[in-house]
Scaffold this motif. Structure first.
Motif, mmCIF file in Angstrom:
data_model
loop_
_atom_site.group_PDB
_atom_site.id
_atom_site.type_symbol
_atom_site.label_atom_id
_atom_site.label_comp_id
_atom_site.label_asym_id
_atom_site.label_seq_id
_atom_site.Cartn_x
_atom_site.Cartn_y
_atom_site.Cartn_z
ATOM 1 N N GLU A 107 0.827 -1.213 0.000
ATOM 2 C CA GLU A 107 0.000 0.000 0.000
ATOM 3 C C GLU A 107 0.859 1.261 0.000
ATOM 4 O O GLU A 107 0.568 2.212 -0.720
ATOM 5 N N ALA A 108 1.916 1.262 0.800
ATOM 6 C CA ALA A 108 2.828 2.414 0.818
ATOM 7 C C ALA A 108 3.493 2.578 -0.545
ATOM 8 O O ALA A 108 3.649 3.699 -1.037
ATOM 9 N N GLY A 109 3.860 1.460 -1.168
ATOM 10 C CA GLY A 109 4.459 1.505 -2.493
ATOM 11 C C GLY A 109 3.508 2.067 -3.533
ATOM 12 O O GLY A 109 3.887 2.900 -4.357
ATOM 13 N N VAL A 110 2.262 1.621 -3.507
ATOM 14 C CA VAL A 110 1.264 2.104 -4.466
ATOM 15 C C VAL A 110 1.082 3.618 -4.316
ATOM 16 O O VAL A 110 1.018 4.340 -5.309
ATOM 17 N N ARG A 111 1.050 4.101 -3.076
ATOM 18 C CA ARG A 111 0.899 5.549 -2.848
ATOM 19 C C ARG A 111 2.083 6.344 -3.383
ATOM 20 O O ARG A 111 1.939 7.514 -3.735
ATOM 21 N N SER A 112 3.260 5.711 -3.464
ATOM 22 C CA SER A 112 4.444 6.448 -3.917
ATOM 23 C C SER A 112 4.922 6.038 -5.307
ATOM 24 O O SER A 112 6.079 6.260 -5.653
ATOM 25 N N GLY A 113 4.045 5.446 -6.113
ATOM 26 C CA GLY A 113 4.380 5.171 -7.502
ATOM 27 C C GLY A 113 4.939 3.796 -7.797
ATOM 28 O O GLY A 113 5.529 3.583 -8.852
ATOM 29 N N ALA A 114 4.757 2.832 -6.895
ATOM 30 C CA ALA A 114 5.272 1.476 -7.140
ATOM 31 C C ALA A 114 4.502 0.806 -8.281
ATOM 32 O O ALA A 114 3.297 0.964 -8.422
ATOM 33 N N LEU A 115 5.259 0.069 -9.080
ATOM 34 C CA LEU A 115 4.694 -0.626 -10.231
ATOM 35 C C LEU A 115 4.616 -2.134 -10.000
ATOM 36 O O LEU A 115 3.656 -2.777 -10.407
ATOM 37 N N GLU A 116 5.670 -2.676 -9.382
ATOM 38 C CA GLU A 116 5.759 -4.122 -9.183
ATOM 39 C C GLU A 116 6.317 -4.419 -7.792
ATOM 40 O O GLU A 116 7.091 -3.638 -7.248
ATOM 41 N N PHE A 117 5.939 -5.585 -7.274
ATOM 42 C CA PHE A 117 6.399 -6.048 -5.972
ATOM 43 C C PHE A 117 6.788 -7.507 -6.169
ATOM 44 O O PHE A 117 5.960 -8.321 -6.549
ATOM 45 N N PHE A 118 8.056 -7.823 -5.951
ATOM 46 C CA PHE A 118 8.543 -9.191 -6.091
ATOM 47 C C PHE A 118 8.881 -9.733 -4.709
ATOM 48 O O PHE A 118 9.466 -9.023 -3.886
ATOM 49 N N LEU A 119 8.538 -10.995 -4.463
ATOM 50 C CA LEU A 119 8.785 -11.625 -3.173
ATOM 51 C C LEU A 119 9.514 -12.941 -3.350
ATOM 52 O O LEU A 119 9.150 -13.764 -4.194
#
Length: 187
Positions: A66-78
């Motif tokens: 959620e924090a990433g989406v608010r700051s322009g995140a495109l992808e999340f890899f785990l």
């Protein structure tokens, strides 16, 4: 010396090579929460993971996304890293940081160094050159943040690695560096 046609034009997209065992979540789509839940459920499946740990992991990853989406995140890899029945994944968040007017890498480095001095953290800030361009690197004990300057001065693509268990040393640092070095711009 000749320059590649369009070398200073903003890229249309990017390509990043991430190992197959890293679970990809597209943060530009609304279904990212379900994808994140699938990851947590899959990692806990067949293991003796207490429900509290599973819920805590889900909440931590959700908050990160959620924090990433608010700051322009495109992808999340785990990438799963299991220890003591817990689920603590290594992660990579890829974000777009637009900069109209362009902040040069040396200026960004100076700004980040000032922030690090105020935080009194052990992070090391430097500038390196990757195949995709000049990059500001912030290396902490368990994190590696790379700000890769985009062609055309339109901003930076940020690669934020977090490796909570083993830290960003040895083989994991080599893996993070390899992923970052694979970044290419699509024109």
């Amino acid at each position: 010396m000749t320059t590649e046609p369009g070398a200073t034009a903003p890229p249309k997209d990017y390509r990043l090579l991430v190992p197959r065992d890293w679970f990809r979540i597209d943060l530009t789509q609304e279904r990212w929460r379900a994808q994140l839940k699938t990851f947590v459920d899959h990692q806990a499946e067949g293991k003796t993971v207490p429900a509290e740990i599973k819920q805590e992991t889900w909440a931590t990853l959700r908050n990160t996304a959620e924090a990433g989406v608010r700051s322009g995140a495109l992808e999340f890899f785990l990438r799963p890293e299991l220890e003591g029945g817990g689920i603590l994944p290594a992660s990579l968040v890829v974000s777009l940081i637009p900069r109209t007017g362009g902040l040069a890498p040396r200026q960004l480095q100076a700004s980040l160094e000032t922030q690090q001095r105020q935080n009194a953290s052990a992070a090391e800030v430097s500038t390196v050159v990757l195949p995709a361009g000049e990059t500001v690197r912030v290396l902490g004990p368990t994190t590696l943040d790379l700000y890769v300057q985009m062609p055309g001065g339109v901003g930076y693509l940020a690669l934020a690695f977090a490796v909570p268990l083993s830290g960003v040393t040895g083989p994991m640092r080599n893996l993070c560096d390899s992923i970052a070095e694979s970044l290419r711009w699509i024109r």
